[in-house]
Design an enzyme around this catalytic site. Structure first.
Site, short mmCIF file in Angstrom:
data_model
loop_
_atom_site.label_atom_id
_atom_site.label_comp_id
_atom_site.label_asym_id
_atom_site.label_seq_id
_atom_site.Cartn_x
_atom_site.Cartn_y
_atom_site.Cartn_z
N ASP A 20 -2.23 -5.13 10.86
CA ASP A 20 -1.01 -4.99 10.05
C ASP A 20 0.11 -5.87 10.59
O ASP A 20 0.16 -6.19 11.78
CB ASP A 20 -0.59 -3.52 10.05
CG ASP A 20 0.43 -3.23 8.96
OD1 ASP A 20 0.53 -4.02 7.99
OD2 ASP A 20 1.13 -2.20 9.07
N HIS A 37 -1.03 -13.98 6.53
CA HIS A 37 -2.46 -13.67 6.43
C HIS A 37 -3.27 -14.81 7.04
O HIS A 37 -4.22 -14.60 7.78
CB HIS A 37 -2.88 -13.45 4.98
CG HIS A 37 -2.14 -12.32 4.31
ND1 HIS A 37 -1.96 -11.09 4.91
CD2 HIS A 37 -1.52 -12.24 3.10
CE1 HIS A 37 -1.28 -10.29 4.10
NE2 HIS A 37 -0.99 -10.97 3.00
N LEU A 132 -23.04 -7.76 18.47
CA LEU A 132 -21.84 -7.07 17.98
C LEU A 132 -22.01 -6.89 16.47
O LEU A 132 -22.37 -7.82 15.77
CB LEU A 132 -20.60 -7.94 18.24
CG LEU A 132 -19.29 -7.51 17.55
CD1 LEU A 132 -18.77 -6.20 18.15
CD2 LEU A 132 -18.21 -8.59 17.69
C1 IPE Z 1 -3.14 -1.12 5.88
O1 IPE Z 1 -1.95 -1.80 5.92
C2 IPE Z 1 -4.19 -1.90 5.16
C3 IPE Z 1 -4.70 -3.09 5.84
C4 IPE Z 1 -4.34 -3.50 7.02
C5 IPE Z 1 -5.70 -3.82 5.10
P1 IPE Z 1 -0.83 -1.66 4.79
O2 IPE Z 1 0.25 -2.59 5.17
O3 IPE Z 1 -1.43 -1.82 3.45
O4 IPE Z 1 -0.39 -0.14 4.96
P2 IPE Z 1 0.99 0.55 4.61
O5 IPE Z 1 1.31 0.21 3.19
O6 IPE Z 1 2.02 0.01 5.55
O7 IPE Z 1 0.76 2.01 4.85
C1 IPE Z 2 -1.72 -6.61 6.84
O1 IPE Z 2 -0.49 -7.21 6.84
C2 IPE Z 2 -2.73 -7.34 5.99
C3 IPE Z 2 -3.12 -6.63 4.76
C4 IPE Z 2 -2.69 -5.47 4.37
C5 IPE Z 2 -4.08 -7.31 3.94
P1 IPE Z 2 0.59 -6.86 5.73
O2 IPE Z 2 0.42 -7.81 4.59
O3 IPE Z 2 0.52 -5.43 5.39
O4 IPE Z 2 1.93 -7.19 6.49
P2 IPE Z 2 3.26 -6.35 6.47
O5 IPE Z 2 2.89 -4.96 6.91
O6 IPE Z 2 3.75 -6.36 5.06
O7 IPE Z 2 4.14 -7.02 7.43
MG MG Z 3 1.41 -3.79 6.18
#
Ligand code: IPE
Ligand code: IPE
Ligand code: MG
Length: 241
Positions: A20, A37, A132
């Site tokens: 995240d 990403h 792995l």
């Molecule tokens: C969780 O992160 C999903 C992934 C890392 C794929 P999100 O960014 O979607 O989660 P919330 O919205 O902060 O709970």
């Molecule tokens: C996690 O990073 C990746 C996915 C959920 C695919 P985010 O895109 O949620 O990044 P933030 O949390 O908005 O910074």
């Molecule tokens: Mg996020």
């Protein structure tokens, strides 16, 4: 933390990561979220290397949740294309490193057929590898997984009184995957966001403020170090306690 500072007899068998903070990492640099990403790819493959080095046998990463469809259409499209690109670009090197690639998640109409084909190709190519097992959770939701398991159990016609925790575990997307010992979430969010709800009943949770694109194997080793200091009781009492 360096790998040699860890206790080699206490390496977690299965680590699961909520990758995240990509969007915020990019925004802090004045870049579009999608660049975050992109930057997360290096973190991911450094973590894979860290697992290989440390002898972690199972790594599961949350790549796209059942809720992530709520994001702007262009970001969703980017994530789908990017996942396909990573699979194509990395599967051979992962194969050479002895990594078995697997996927969990719902294969519904929203997941493009082409991506599903790539997933199947990567799993097929690497299915005999054992060093792995690297599982990518795509269009994955913990609740959806439980719903899908319940549907499959109901369809099997089993008598309700015969249903046990084992029955549910056997009907999860990949029943072979052991429950995670350690779940790592980056970016300073203290939540699970629908990841592995059934499986993480007794997992140790580790949170770090680092956004995913800045996370490296040394940070994974930090997480393992913290894990090694924990006292896992599984509802019992500590030895000598
Ligand atoms: C969780 O992160 C999903 C992934 C890392 C794929 P999100 O960014 O979607 O989660 P919330 O919205 O902060 O709970
Ligand atoms: C996690 O990073 C990746 C996915 C959920 C695919 P985010 O895109 O949620 O990044 P933030 O949390 O908005 O910074
Ligand atoms: Mg996020």
């Amino acid at each position: 933390m360096r790998l040699d500072a860890l206790d080699p007899s206490g390496i977690p068998t299965h680590i699961a990561c909520v990758m995240d903070g990509n969007g915020r990492w990019a925004q802090a640099r004045g870049l579009p979220r999608t660049e975050g990403h992109r930057a997360g790819e290096e973190a991911l493959f450094d973590v894979v290397e860290g697992c290989l080095e440390a002898g972690v046998e199972w790594l599961t990463v949350y790549a796209f949740s059942t809720e992530n469809w709520r994001r702007p259409r262009e970001e969703v499209k980017f994530l789908i294309d990017f996942n396909e690109e990573i699979l194509l670009g990395r599967r051979d090197e992962l194969h050479e490193r002895g990594v078995r690639i697997r996927f969990v998640g719902r294969r519904d109409w929203r997941v493009p057929k082409r991506l599903i084909r790539r997933m199947d190709e990567a799993s097929e190519l690497t299915r005999r590898n054992r060093k792995l097992t690297f599982t990518i959770a795509f269009n994955y939701g913990g609740r959806a997984e439980i719903v899908d398991a319940v549907r499959a159990i109901a369809a099997s016609g089993v008598k309700p009184e015969k249903i046990s925790e084992k029955t549910i575990a056997k009907h999860l997307y990949d029943p072979e995957i052991p429950d995670p010992d350690l779940v790592v979430r980056t970016s300073g969010e203290y939540r699970i966001s629908n990841f592995l709800l059934w499986e993480l009943a007794y997992s140790e949770l580790y949170f770090t403020d680092l956004p995913w694109p800045d996370f490296r194997r040394e940070d994974l080793f930090d997480a393992i170090h913290h894990y090694q200091e924990r006292d896992r009781r599984f509802g019992g009492v500590a030895p000598g306690g």
